[in-house]
Design an enzyme around this catalytic site. Structure first.
Site, PDB file in Angstrom:
ATOM      1  CD  GLU A  17      -3.118  -1.236   0.286  1.00  0.00           C
ATOM      2  OE1 GLU A  17      -3.179  -0.168  -0.723  1.00  0.00           O
ATOM      3  OE2 GLU A  17      -3.965  -2.044   0.083  1.00  0.00           O
TER       4      GLU A  17
ATOM      5  NE  ARG B 161      -3.631   2.857  -0.897  1.00  0.00           N
ATOM      6  CZ  ARG B 161      -4.888   2.755  -0.499  1.00  0.00           C
ATOM      7  NH1 ARG B 161      -5.383   3.623  -0.225  1.00  0.00           N
ATOM      8  NH2 ARG B 161      -5.534   1.699  -0.392  1.00  0.00           N
TER       9      ARG B 161
ATOM     10  CG  ASP C   7      -6.048  -7.143  -7.468  1.00  0.00           C
ATOM     11  OD1 ASP C   7      -5.096  -7.676  -6.932  1.00  0.00           O
ATOM     12  OD2 ASP C   7      -6.999  -6.423  -7.104  1.00  0.00           O
TER      13      ASP C   7
ATOM     14  CD  GLU D 194     -10.718  -1.562  -8.684  1.00  0.00           C
ATOM     15  OE1 GLU D 194     -11.802  -0.972  -8.255  1.00  0.00           O
ATOM     16  OE2 GLU D 194      -9.658  -1.267  -7.873  1.00  0.00           O
TER      17      GLU D 194
ATOM     18  CB  THR E 161      -1.851  -1.211  -9.116  1.00  0.00           C
ATOM     19  OG1 THR E 161      -3.234  -1.808  -9.314  1.00  0.00           O
ATOM     20  CG2 THR E 161      -1.351  -0.954  -8.002  1.00  0.00           C
TER      21      THR E 161
HETATM   22  C1  DMJ Z   1      -6.121   0.617  -4.817  1.00  0.00           C
HETATM   23  O1  DMJ Z   1      -5.300   0.936  -3.893  1.00  0.00           O
HETATM   24  C2  DMJ Z   1      -5.531  -0.097  -6.024  1.00  0.00           C
HETATM   25  O2  DMJ Z   1      -6.244   0.073  -7.118  1.00  0.00           O
HETATM   26  C3  DMJ Z   1      -5.346  -1.500  -5.578  1.00  0.00           C
HETATM   27  O3  DMJ Z   1      -4.526  -2.183  -6.960  1.00  0.00           O
HETATM   28  C4  DMJ Z   1      -6.438  -2.227  -5.635  1.00  0.00           C
HETATM   29  N1  DMJ Z   1      -7.299  -1.522  -4.614  1.00  0.00           N
HETATM   30  C5  DMJ Z   1      -7.544   0.024  -4.590  1.00  0.00           C
HETATM   31  C6  DMJ Z   1      -8.684   0.605  -5.418  1.00  0.00           C
HETATM   32  O4  DMJ Z   1      -9.708  -0.409  -5.431  1.00  0.00           O
END
Ligand code: DMJ
Length: 655
Positions: A286, A290, A419, A554, A643
């Site tokens: 995370e 981020r 994912d 998403e 992501t």
């Molecule tokens: C985000 O932190 C990122 O997109 C991660 O890959 C999946 N979860 C959240 C958003 O849903």
């Protein structure tokens, strides 16, 4: 003789000296005559002429890009002629070569001074789209269709006719031209009407996204400034890592949306208040996607050194996570103490987490010329590539940090815990200039595995969906998280992967949209179950415990990719519907947006009192990019999004 007062003026009139000068002697005669005239000039006149000539030379040099670059400390070789996809020749600024492989990257010259090093590293900030103010038209186009697009109307910019010089906004992104005539012909409207309609629609949608951002930011600023997450109902905040998560996640969104004032305030907080020297446990994945991702992309977009410095700081503090017996990282790191550990109940890490930190650490190595970061994350990929326990390229959800083996085998999903493994296979391959065949191999194999094991059709509408597999047993369960997949498939097809990936992307996009459209609030739940038996009344069922919506990105993310590559307007209209539903059911009047517990009851949505940082970092950013007509705004030939929606340069485009 000229009168004395005329001496301040220089007459450049050339008179015929004599008709007797023949052709053969004319050059010599001209030389002598010029020299005689020069000698006749006063000292002041000569000085003035010389000064004017020098001035002219300097002006000419400063308008010549290659020379300017050289004067600024770049090499002439930093600019090369390139042929773009449409065959047009243009000048492409070069960014130094990437770190090819750990330990193999180019080393700086030994006698390089520190200012030379700074300049060289600054050139690694690429690709050029948002950093170079002078942009060649068409340079960042993702598709040919983008030649025929509507106008970008951010602050009324970019309304010039096709081919005109275009204005640039304060971010440096150039608003582009449009060809409304084509669209109008199809609708039977006059071109001018169509231009007006499209331009108004685009303007109002972009403004609506900015408005949503400002509203979210208002709540954050008033009740949660410098904290991780806003709790908009209780007008307070929640901490996760205690590092201003929302603020950092939102930095590049503000830059992209052109919210200058908000961005400057946030930047000041980053430079004066943000400290990673704290005794806190953070989750490796995370904080990488981020914080590290957010800082790196903001550095690329703005060129401000403070963001790179902070990125280096957090990046190096996360490194203890990799000190495990297997080199598969632990999930948690104490960034103050420099210690790392797995969760209390297990020595496993999540597969998605350990394989979705690569884009960020590889980029950090490229920028710092310190290969430790890239070496650590590439080792993880190398091991996962070779592991037993996959089924047709699909991976289990857990991996043990002691043994380096998959655990809980036999369960396969494209949702939570797996994912972004698939997403990062493709994106690392793109980031590295398509030079790492194992990544492509694993990605292609996995997509075949999805088709073979996880794809089914629902009833009655026949929507294609991605289910899950547990020890050979198929379950028609699909997380909203899986809706990253249409976008990723489309991105792969855009980068030359099989055309049927794009077909599948379109089908899955429709399904993800239906996950919103079939709900009473127009918002998707966290998880759906598809009906597969004949005679079902509707395609989507939702269990009581799965009815929440966390403001996730998403579907909007995938709509952005699908629109960019197909230019099919329906994707924008779907996005517009979704934005309106967010505004209707999750907007909190005093500022901010909230997750809700129940997407099935418009009268009782049951707010959860939490605004996730990814709402600002991802969801609103993708809305803006979906509605924007400017292909130079983060071209997908030059940037790859991590992501968490933070754009990082594609090395090949920057080479
Ligand atoms: C985000 O932190 C990122 O997109 C991660 O890959 C999946 N979860 C959240 C958003 O849903």
């Amino acid at each position: 003789m000229h009168p004395p007062s005329r001496k301040d003026f220089v007459s450049l009139t050339l008179t015929e000296a004599s008709g007797s000068v023949n052709y053969n002697n004319s050059k010599q005669w001209r030389r002598q005559s010029c020299w005689r005239k020069w000698k006749q000039l006063s000292r002041l006149q000569r000085s003035l002429i010389l000064f004017a000539l020098v001035l002219l030379l300097v002006c000419w040099l400063s308008t010549y890009p290659a020379v300017t670059d050289q004067l600024q400390g770049l090499n002439v070789g930093d600019v090369e002629k390139v042929e773009d996809k449409e065959g047009d020749l243009g000048l492409k600024p070069l960014v130094p070569k990437v770190l090819a492989e750990p330990g193999k990257q180019e080393r700086p010259p030994q006698l390089e001074t520190s200012s030379e090093k700074q300049k060289r590293l600054a050139r690694k900030r690429g690709p050029p789209v948002l950093q170079h103010r002078l942009q060649k038209k068409g340079n960042g186009s993702d598709t040919q269709a983008e030649e025929h697009r509507g106008p970008d109307v951010v602050k009324g910019e970019g309304k010039g006719e096709k081919g005109e010089e275009k204005g640039e906004n304060w971010r440096g992104a150039v608003a582009d031209a449009e060809d409304p005539g084509k669209v109008a012909e199809n609708r039977g409207d006059s071109p001018a009407d169509e231009e007006d309609r499209l331009s108004q629609e685009t303007a109002s949608r972009l403004e609506a996204v900015k408005e949503a951002f400002r509203h979210a930011w208002k709540g954050y600023k008033e009740f949660a400034w410098g904290h991780d997450e806003l709790r908009p109902i209780s007008k307070s905040y929640g901490e996760w890592f205690g590092l201003g998560l929302t603020l950092i996640d939102a930095l590049d969104t503000m830059w992209i949306l052109g919210l200058k004032e908000e961005f400057e305030e946030a930047k000041t907080w980053v430079s004066t208040e943000l400290s990673f020297n704290k005794n806190v446990d953070v989750n490796l994945f995370e904080s990488t996607i981020r914080i590290l991702g957010g800082l790196l992309s903001t550095y690329h977009l703005t060129g401000e050194a403070v963001f790179l410095d902070k990125a280096k700081d957090i990046g190096s503090r996360l490194m203890p996570a990799f000190s495990t017996p297997s080199k598969i990282p632990y999930s948690d790191v104490n960034i103050g103490k420099g210690t790392a550990h797995p969760p209390r109940w297990t020595s496993d890490s999540t597969v998605a987490e350990v394989t979705s930190i690569q884009l960020e650490f590889r980029e950090l190595s490229r920028l710092t010329e310190d290969d430790r970061y890239q070496a650590a994350v590439s080792e993880v990929m190398k091991q996962v590539h070779k592991l037993e326990g996959k089924q047709d390229g699909l991976v289990p959800m857990f991996i043990n940090t002691n043994s380096g083996q998959f655990t809980h085998q036999g369960v396969f999903t494209l949702g939570a815990r797996a994912d972004s493994y698939y997403e990062y296979l493709l994106k690392q391959w793109i980031q590295g200039g398509k030079k790492e065949p194992e990544l492509l191999e694993d990605y292609l194999q996995a997509m075949e595995g999805v088709k073979k094991n996880l794809l089914q059709k629902s009833s009655p509408k026949g929507l294609t969906f991605v289910g899950e597999l547990s020890h050979g047993q198929f379950s028609p369960k699909m997380d909203h998280l899986v809706c990253f997949l249409p976008g990723t498939l489309a991105l792969g097809a855009h980068h030359g992967l099989p055309a049927d990936h794009m077909e599948l992307a379109k089908q899955l996009m429709e399904t993800c949209y239906q996950m919103y459209a079939q709900m009473e609030t127009g918002l998707s739940p966290e998880i759906v179950h598809f009906n597969m038996h004949q005679g079902s009344i509707r395609d989507v069922d939702v269990k009581l415990a799965d009815r929440h919506n966390l403001l996730r990105p998403e579907t909007v993310e995938s709509l952005f990719y699908l629109y960019r590559f197909t230019k099919d307007k329906k994707y924008r209209d779907w996005g517009w519907e979704i934005l309106q539903s967010f505004n209707k059911y999750t907007k909190v009047s005093t500022g901010g947006y909230t997750s809700i517990n129940n997407v099935r009851d418009p009268d009782y949505t049951s707010p959860r009192d939490k605004m996730e940082s990814f709402f600002l970092g991802e969801t609103l950013k993708y809305f803006y990019l979906l509605f924007s007509d400017d292909p130079n705004l983060l071209s997908l030939d030059q940037y790859v999004f991590n992501t968490e929606a933070h754009p990082l340069p594609i090395w090949a485009a920057a080479e």
